[in-house]
Design an enzyme around this catalytic site. Sequence first.
Site, PDB file in Angstrom:
ATOM      1  N   GLU A 245       0.825  -1.211   0.000  1.00  0.00           N
ATOM      2  CA  GLU A 245       0.000   0.000   0.000  1.00  0.00           C
ATOM      3  C   GLU A 245       0.861   1.263   0.000  1.00  0.00           C
ATOM      4  O   GLU A 245       0.508   2.269  -0.624  1.00  0.00           O
ATOM      5  CB  GLU A 245      -0.934  -0.004   1.215  1.00  0.00           C
ATOM      6  CG  GLU A 245      -1.970  -1.118   1.203  1.00  0.00           C
ATOM      7  CD  GLU A 245      -2.887  -1.043   0.005  1.00  0.00           C
ATOM      8  OE1 GLU A 245      -3.320   0.069  -0.347  1.00  0.00           O
ATOM      9  OE2 GLU A 245      -3.149  -2.098  -0.595  1.00  0.00           O
ATOM     10  N   TRP A 248       1.817   1.663  -3.417  1.00  0.00           N
ATOM     11  CA  TRP A 248       0.735   2.203  -4.244  1.00  0.00           C
ATOM     12  C   TRP A 248       0.791   3.727  -4.294  1.00  0.00           C
ATOM     13  O   TRP A 248       0.470   4.329  -5.322  1.00  0.00           O
ATOM     14  CB  TRP A 248      -0.608   1.728  -3.688  1.00  0.00           C
ATOM     15  CG  TRP A 248      -1.806   2.196  -4.463  1.00  0.00           C
ATOM     16  CD1 TRP A 248      -2.553   3.306  -4.203  1.00  0.00           C
ATOM     17  CD2 TRP A 248      -2.385   1.589  -5.625  1.00  0.00           C
ATOM     18  NE1 TRP A 248      -3.578   3.423  -5.125  1.00  0.00           N
ATOM     19  CE2 TRP A 248      -3.491   2.379  -6.001  1.00  0.00           C
ATOM     20  CE3 TRP A 248      -2.079   0.453  -6.377  1.00  0.00           C
ATOM     21  CZ2 TRP A 248      -4.292   2.064  -7.100  1.00  0.00           C
ATOM     22  CZ3 TRP A 248      -2.880   0.145  -7.464  1.00  0.00           C
ATOM     23  CH2 TRP A 248      -3.968   0.945  -7.813  1.00  0.00           C
ATOM     24  N   TRP A 276     -23.744   9.050 -18.544  1.00  0.00           N
ATOM     25  CA  TRP A 276     -23.908   9.317 -17.119  1.00  0.00           C
ATOM     26  C   TRP A 276     -25.230  10.032 -16.872  1.00  0.00           C
ATOM     27  O   TRP A 276     -25.677  10.848 -17.675  1.00  0.00           O
ATOM     28  CB  TRP A 276     -22.761  10.191 -16.607  1.00  0.00           C
ATOM     29  CG  TRP A 276     -21.394   9.617 -16.732  1.00  0.00           C
ATOM     30  CD1 TRP A 276     -20.393  10.042 -17.568  1.00  0.00           C
ATOM     31  CD2 TRP A 276     -20.846   8.517 -15.987  1.00  0.00           C
ATOM     32  NE1 TRP A 276     -19.272   9.286 -17.398  1.00  0.00           N
ATOM     33  CE2 TRP A 276     -19.507   8.337 -16.435  1.00  0.00           C
ATOM     34  CE3 TRP A 276     -21.342   7.674 -14.998  1.00  0.00           C
ATOM     35  CZ2 TRP A 276     -18.673   7.359 -15.917  1.00  0.00           C
ATOM     36  CZ3 TRP A 276     -20.518   6.693 -14.484  1.00  0.00           C
ATOM     37  CH2 TRP A 276     -19.202   6.542 -14.938  1.00  0.00           C
ATOM     38  N   ASN A 314     -10.719   2.126   3.988  1.00  0.00           N
ATOM     39  CA  ASN A 314     -10.369   1.879   2.594  1.00  0.00           C
ATOM     40  C   ASN A 314     -11.349   0.953   1.889  1.00  0.00           C
ATOM     41  O   ASN A 314     -11.767   1.204   0.749  1.00  0.00           O
ATOM     42  CB  ASN A 314      -8.960   1.303   2.498  1.00  0.00           C
ATOM     43  CG  ASN A 314      -8.530   1.075   1.057  1.00  0.00           C
ATOM     44  OD1 ASN A 314      -8.444   2.017   0.286  1.00  0.00           O
ATOM     45  ND2 ASN A 314      -8.303  -0.179   0.679  1.00  0.00           N
ATOM     46  N   TRP A 332     -17.764   9.395 -12.282  1.00  0.00           N
ATOM     47  CA  TRP A 332     -16.760   9.212 -11.230  1.00  0.00           C
ATOM     48  C   TRP A 332     -16.100  10.521 -10.838  1.00  0.00           C
ATOM     49  O   TRP A 332     -15.663  10.691  -9.692  1.00  0.00           O
ATOM     50  CB  TRP A 332     -15.697   8.200 -11.671  1.00  0.00           C
ATOM     51  CG  TRP A 332     -14.841   8.624 -12.835  1.00  0.00           C
ATOM     52  CD1 TRP A 332     -15.038   8.337 -14.147  1.00  0.00           C
ATOM     53  CD2 TRP A 332     -13.627   9.398 -12.787  1.00  0.00           C
ATOM     54  NE1 TRP A 332     -14.050   8.888 -14.935  1.00  0.00           N
ATOM     55  CE2 TRP A 332     -13.168   9.541 -14.120  1.00  0.00           C
ATOM     56  CE3 TRP A 332     -12.909   9.986 -11.764  1.00  0.00           C
ATOM     57  CZ2 TRP A 332     -12.010  10.243 -14.446  1.00  0.00           C
ATOM     58  CZ3 TRP A 332     -11.738  10.693 -12.078  1.00  0.00           C
ATOM     59  CH2 TRP A 332     -11.305  10.811 -13.414  1.00  0.00           C
ATOM     60  N   TRP A 355     -10.262   6.367  -7.921  1.00  0.00           N
ATOM     61  CA  TRP A 355     -11.573   6.542  -8.564  1.00  0.00           C
ATOM     62  C   TRP A 355     -11.566   5.949  -9.965  1.00  0.00           C
ATOM     63  O   TRP A 355     -12.539   5.308 -10.380  1.00  0.00           O
ATOM     64  CB  TRP A 355     -11.962   8.021  -8.595  1.00  0.00           C
ATOM     65  CG  TRP A 355     -12.637   8.433  -7.324  1.00  0.00           C
ATOM     66  CD1 TRP A 355     -12.062   9.004  -6.221  1.00  0.00           C
ATOM     67  CD2 TRP A 355     -14.023   8.269  -6.997  1.00  0.00           C
ATOM     68  NE1 TRP A 355     -12.993   9.210  -5.241  1.00  0.00           N
ATOM     69  CE2 TRP A 355     -14.203   8.774  -5.673  1.00  0.00           C
ATOM     70  CE3 TRP A 355     -15.118   7.754  -7.672  1.00  0.00           C
ATOM     71  CZ2 TRP A 355     -15.455   8.765  -5.041  1.00  0.00           C
ATOM     72  CZ3 TRP A 355     -16.364   7.751  -7.040  1.00  0.00           C
ATOM     73  CH2 TRP A 355     -16.523   8.252  -5.751  1.00  0.00           C
TER      74      TRP A 355
END
Length: 437
Positions: A245, A248, A276, A314, A332, A355
């Site tokens: 992580e 990341w 959308w 998370n 998004w 996202w």
Amino acid sequence: MLAAIAEGPVIPVYILDDATPKHYAMGGASRWWLQHSLASLDAALRAKGSRLILRRGESDVVLAAIAEETGATRVHCIRHHEPWWRNAERAVAKRLDLVCHDGNYLSSPGSITTGSGGQYKIFTPFWRALKTTMPPPHPTHAPTDLPAPAPWPKSDTLADWNLLPTKPDWSAGFGEEWTPGEDGARARLTAFKRHAAQYGETRNLPSIEGSSRLSPHLHFGEVSAAQVWHAVADAGGSVDTFLGEIGWRDYAQNIIREFPDYGSKNARDTLNALPWRTGATADADLQAWQQGRTGYPIVDAGMRQLWATGWMHNRVRMITASFLIKHLLIDWRVGERWFWDCLVDADYGSNAVNWQWTAGTGVDSNMFVRIMAPLVQSPKFDAGAYIRRWVPELSGVRGEAIHDPDEAGFRPRAYPAKIIGHREGRERALAAVKQQR
């Protein structure tokens, strides 16, 4: 700081530059954190015979003015990778001698390359390559004192900046959850070290809270990624999952270096024509999502935790993001902006990458047609106690009914019915994908 000290008197400066990032100026929750983090930093500097100078304006203009006032000849800073701060660094470098240092990531973003010298777009091979360069260098010790200029330049006060919310003050719960500053970061890291070996087993359980909660401290530079690595790397157990992580974060910075508009533009154009939802009904659904009034307890618990504390677990971030994108079929980018304003750990790279991963639009992402089922996720990850804490209307619902009180026939009158059924939302999302194709 050590590089600056080696050259003579040091003037620590923080500039509140809202002009350069434009619509990505710091959000409300981050500004709350900034207020307390800067107060903590100033106190620490004063204990070393120094102080923090506060100025507001465009970074290059402000730094040039301070240099003219004081005779300063060089600016040292930690390198940032958001596109607007890279522009700011170029602007400062045109006016002054600028020295940028790496310090907030495991490696210098852009330095981990493929065999052909390109940038990795997929996390797994990136992480594999990054691990070959680990561990990072040990952090150096902080100086005991800082040489001061004579005289000091003028400074704003934190009160001048109005960083804290007042009308209304929605931050009442923040202080119960967080202690911004280096002392708070050290305390958080010390607490996490005791549980780091179980991270892989507990990180997805919101009721247990196996997260480190170091993300805002890392984002604001109150603790370094290297410091965290060396503190927990030998914990054993499943700590490697946590180290991934931390990796990341590096990956996200590499992505925004290669794709500067990642927060506003699909990395994959295959979903550019996705229809959308917009209009009054979509706006009402968005407001229900923002307020934690969707009728899906795990979603509502997460959104209320976000509003109350500036942070969200998370696993629940993924569930709430998927719900907005796929159940409600809302772009998004709308969710990315809401998180940007509400998160104390709002980070352009991590926020945008996460996202786009959920939306299926990122260079490394989940497929859009893989739709999280919140009513499955909630019992799977034992979220009952988490829901009861953050959705008090459901505190009296016992057993498995807590995950779907509507279906179980135990929905209290004060708690809303589902704004859309799971099957209905799923079928609408899949139909939208088929339509745009």
